[in-house]
Design an enzyme around this catalytic site. Structure first.
Site, PDB file in Angstrom:
ATOM      1  N   SER A  23       0.828  -1.252  -0.098  1.00  0.00           N
ATOM      2  CA  SER A  23       0.123  -0.069  -0.099  1.00  0.00           C
ATOM      3  C   SER A  23       0.834   1.182   0.047  1.00  0.00           C
ATOM      4  CB  SER A  23      -1.031   0.005   1.248  1.00  0.00           C
ATOM      5  OG  SER A  23      -0.250  -0.116   2.464  1.00  0.00           O
ATOM      6  N   ASN A 110      -1.921  -2.580  13.277  1.00  0.00           N
ATOM      7  CA  ASN A 110      -3.303  -2.489  13.378  1.00  0.00           C
ATOM      8  C   ASN A 110      -3.984  -1.359  14.117  1.00  0.00           C
ATOM      9  OD1 ASN A 110      -3.290  -4.887  11.874  1.00  0.00           O
ATOM     10  ND2 ASN A 110      -4.201  -5.896  13.472  1.00  0.00           N
ATOM     11  N   THR A 155     -39.892  26.709  -9.079  1.00  0.00           N
ATOM     12  CA  THR A 155     -40.248  25.222  -8.554  1.00  0.00           C
ATOM     13  C   THR A 155     -40.381  24.286 -10.154  1.00  0.00           C
ATOM     14  OG1 THR A 155     -42.570  25.513  -8.281  1.00  0.00           O
ATOM     15  CG2 THR A 155     -41.498  25.913  -6.716  1.00  0.00           C
ATOM     16  N   HIS A 156     -40.017  23.217 -10.130  1.00  0.00           N
ATOM     17  CA  HIS A 156     -40.051  22.357 -11.191  1.00  0.00           C
ATOM     18  C   HIS A 156     -39.530  22.838 -12.591  1.00  0.00           C
ATOM     19  CE1 HIS A 156     -43.490  20.322  -8.950  1.00  0.00           C
ATOM     20  NE2 HIS A 156     -43.679  21.690  -8.576  1.00  0.00           N
ATOM     21  N   SER A 277     -14.222  25.167 -27.304  1.00  0.00           N
ATOM     22  CA  SER A 277     -14.492  23.788 -28.101  1.00  0.00           C
ATOM     23  C   SER A 277     -13.325  23.691 -28.918  1.00  0.00           C
ATOM     24  CB  SER A 277     -15.766  23.894 -28.697  1.00  0.00           C
ATOM     25  OG  SER A 277     -15.789  23.007 -29.953  1.00  0.00           O
ATOM     26  N   LYS A 283     -18.014  28.582 -29.077  1.00  0.00           N
ATOM     27  CA  LYS A 283     -18.279  27.953 -27.919  1.00  0.00           C
ATOM     28  C   LYS A 283     -17.657  28.527 -26.659  1.00  0.00           C
ATOM     29  CE  LYS A 283     -20.955  25.282 -26.910  1.00  0.00           C
ATOM     30  NZ  LYS A 283     -20.802  23.939 -26.934  1.00  0.00           N
ATOM     31  N   ASN A 285     -17.755  27.153 -22.691  1.00  0.00           N
ATOM     32  CA  ASN A 285     -18.296  26.250 -22.070  1.00  0.00           C
ATOM     33  C   ASN A 285     -18.017  26.253 -20.435  1.00  0.00           C
ATOM     34  OD1 ASN A 285     -19.500  24.958 -24.413  1.00  0.00           O
ATOM     35  ND2 ASN A 285     -17.474  23.988 -24.602  1.00  0.00           N
ATOM     36  N   GLU A 290     -19.257  21.830 -14.760  1.00  0.00           N
ATOM     37  CA  GLU A 290     -19.644  20.402 -15.021  1.00  0.00           C
ATOM     38  C   GLU A 290     -18.874  19.230 -14.344  1.00  0.00           C
ATOM     39  OE1 GLU A 290     -19.971  20.015 -19.388  1.00  0.00           O
ATOM     40  OE2 GLU A 290     -20.620  22.082 -19.780  1.00  0.00           O
ATOM     41  N   TYR A 317      -9.454  -6.730  12.796  1.00  0.00           N
ATOM     42  CA  TYR A 317      -8.692  -6.414  11.424  1.00  0.00           C
ATOM     43  C   TYR A 317      -8.659  -7.321  10.504  1.00  0.00           C
ATOM     44  CZ  TYR A 317      -5.434  -4.423   8.049  1.00  0.00           C
ATOM     45  OH  TYR A 317      -4.817  -3.973   6.804  1.00  0.00           O
ATOM     46  N   GLN A 322      -7.376  -2.051   4.094  1.00  0.00           N
ATOM     47  CA  GLN A 322      -6.303  -1.559   3.592  1.00  0.00           C
ATOM     48  C   GLN A 322      -7.111  -0.522   2.369  1.00  0.00           C
ATOM     49  OE1 GLN A 322      -2.169  -2.891   3.056  1.00  0.00           O
ATOM     50  NE2 GLN A 322      -2.568  -2.890   0.752  1.00  0.00           N
ATOM     51  N   LYS A 325      -8.171   3.416   2.491  1.00  0.00           N
ATOM     52  CA  LYS A 325      -7.484   4.690   2.364  1.00  0.00           C
ATOM     53  C   LYS A 325      -7.644   5.292   0.767  1.00  0.00           C
ATOM     54  CE  LYS A 325      -4.259   2.200   4.355  1.00  0.00           C
ATOM     55  NZ  LYS A 325      -4.968   1.808   5.328  1.00  0.00           N
TER      56      LYS A 325
HETATM   57  N1  ARG Z   1      -1.321  -1.400   5.481  1.00  0.00           N
HETATM   58  C1  ARG Z   1      -2.091  -1.791   6.072  1.00  0.00           C
HETATM   59  C2  ARG Z   1      -3.440  -1.174   6.467  1.00  0.00           C
HETATM   60  O1  ARG Z   1      -3.575  -0.230   5.409  1.00  0.00           O
HETATM   61  C3  ARG Z   1      -1.631  -1.663   7.810  1.00  0.00           C
HETATM   62  C4  ARG Z   1      -2.336  -2.922   8.548  1.00  0.00           C
HETATM   63  C5  ARG Z   1      -1.555  -3.913   8.346  1.00  0.00           C
HETATM   64  N2  ARG Z   1      -1.776  -5.014   9.183  1.00  0.00           N
HETATM   65  C6  ARG Z   1      -1.927  -6.341   8.960  1.00  0.00           C
HETATM   66  N3  ARG Z   1      -2.344  -7.160   9.988  1.00  0.00           N
HETATM   67  N4  ARG Z   1      -1.631  -6.969   7.930  1.00  0.00           N
HETATM   68  O2  ARG Z   1      -4.515  -1.803   6.593  1.00  0.00           O
END
Ligand code: ARG
Length: 455
Positions: A23, A110, A155-156, A277, A283, A285, A290, A317, A322, A325
């Site tokens: 990650s 964790n 309205t509408h 455009s 144009k 825009n 948007e 956990y 993961q 994120k």
């Molecule tokens: N990179 C992991 C996450 O974002 C960290 C926690 C990992 N914990 C584990 N028991 N593998 O969740």
């Protein structure tokens, strides 16, 4: 590079797995919080005698250096060290040697990752609130300049009753004000320390979580170790708040898009905040508006991703988590970008007051006022409604507006209509007379601006 958890294993992880479960490409943005959290943890380990104060000092100094090297772009993270937590521990170990191996005492990734996200999100909530405040200030400023800019209220999407642009803008100040409150409320639940929960069942070491909470600015300490490491409701909650902000932004943008069309011609966007455009030379825009409207979809998607990721995983956990994120970061980045870009787009747009007024004059937006006029002369409202409805039908046939009818024409609908009707149904009076709380009269809107607390 050998793994920090390698003891149990006889073979190396496959390169494909390293790549798959790493990650670091996205959680690297947590580096500062990871390091600050580790420094507080190390200090606490030293203070409680779990490691010596000298060891704690060496770890903290080492972490400070790692932090400044990352900030100066001198550190390259490695995919095989998996995530930001193990990358930093590895780098620290390479630099200060064996003592670094004591840092992870009484801690798990964790509780560490839960800590990092909470610290990060806490700061980002503050940044988002600042952006909302800035936007609300701009809107209130614009509203002050348009207290008398009459436009149709709809309205509408059919012209309904006359309002002012100030009143319309202040509706969004209210919405963004509630968004602000929601974020601050969410922040209270984010700002709870999970460290000490360990992997899931706490630790046998005599930790001092209150000390860590105080150091890191947390308002409280988690009360259940399983919960502390396994829920991401705070991330869901933020993303829900972000989704509501996006709904508000998206509706506003939809109006900007409509208003800037030739059919409405209520506003003209500044060149800096519109695009052309590649084929059609004429144009101009409203791409920014948007795109904000379009990006609301991805934030709702992030919310759905988080809810779906969480809903089936047993305590505590699981690696599924993961996935929290990227969804959270994406929602945050998107809502912040949209809040930042909409503000100058709005601040620089040109208002075509004359077209707004003309639109308010057409479309019989004073019909309710004519009915109210008859009510004041003693006609029950439902009857007055019927009479005015017939007058409007007549006007549509005759191509006239209600104020263009002569008293003679009016007499066919009601004998009660007199000369004073013309002042009563004048569009500006229709706006000014709506003085009740929350109404569009300049006085009410001026009061609403003051009450909104926006400078
Ligand atoms: N990179 C992991 C996450 O974002 C960290 C926690 C990992 N914990 C584990 N028991 N593998 O969740």
């Amino acid at each position: 590079m050998s793994k920090l958890w390698g003891g149990r294993f006889q073979k190396k992880t496959s390169a494909m797995v390293d790549d798959f479960h790493s990650s670091i490409s996205f959680d690297c943005r947590l580096y500062r919080y990871d390091i600050e959290g580790s420094m507080a943890h190390a200090e606490m380990l030293g203070k409680t005698g779990i490691i010596t104060p000298g060891e704690a000092g060496t770890i903290v100094d080492g972490l400070k250096e790692v932090l400044s090297d990352i900030e100066n772009g001198l550190v390259e993270f490695s995919v095989s060290a998996e995530d930001i937590h193990m990358n930093i521990e590895q780098i620290l170990t390479d630099r200060i040697g064996a003592v670094a191996k004591k840092l992870h005492t009484a801690r798990s990734r964790n509780d560490q990752v839960a800590l990092d996200i909470r610290m990060y999100l806490r700061d980002e909530i503050d940044n988002t609130v600042k952006l909302l405040d800035h936007l609300r200030e701009t809107l209130a400023e614009m509203a002050r300049g348009h207290l008398d800019t009459v436009m149709p209220g709809y309205t509408h999407l059919q012209r309904a009753q006359p309002i002012t642009l100030a009143h319309h803008l202040m509706a969004y100040v209210q919405m963004f004000g509630r968004d602000r409150q929601r974020l601050l409320d969410c922040r209270r639940r984010v700002n709870v320390l999970p460290l000490g929960a360990g992997a899931l069942a706490g630790t046998t070491f005599p930790l001092d979580p209150e000390f860590v909470a105080g150091k890191l600015g947390f308002d409280g300490v988690a009360q259940n170790s399983l919960d502390a490491v396994s829920d991401r409701d705070f991330a869901v909650e933020f993303t829900a708040c972000a989704s509501i902000i996006m709904v508000h932004l998206s509706r506003f943008c939809e109006e900007i898009i409509l208003w800037s069309s030739a059919e409405f011609s209520f506003i003209e966007l500044d060149d800096e905040y519109s695009t052309g455009s590649s084929m059609m030379p004429q144009k101009k825009n409203p791409d920014v508006a948007e795109l904000i409207r379009g990006k609301s979809g991805r934030v709702f998607g992030d919310l759905t991703a988080l809810l779906t990721m969480l809903k089936g995983i047993p305590l505590a956990y699981n690696k599924d988590m993961q996935e929290d994120k990227e969804a959270l970061f994406d929602a945050l980045d998107t809502v912040k970008k949209c809040l930042a870009v909409i503000r100058p787009m709005l601040a620089t747009l040109r208002v075509r007051k004359e077209n707004m007024l003309e639109a308010a004059r057409g479309g019989f937006t004073n019909a309710t006022d004519l009915a109210d006029y008859l009510v004041r002369k003693g006609v029950p409202f439902r009857e007055a409604h019927e009479i005015v409805g017939r007058a409007v039908f007549y006007c549509v046939q005759a191509g006239k507006s209600l104020d263009q009818l002569t008293l003679e024409e009016y007499s066919a609908f009601s004998p009660l209509v007199e000369e004073d009707v013309y002042t009563f149904i004048a569009i500006s009076r229709c706006v000014e007379a709506r003085k009740v709380l929350a109404g569009p009269s300049p006085d009410s809107v001026r009061r609403a601006i003051e009450k909104s607390g926006v400078n």
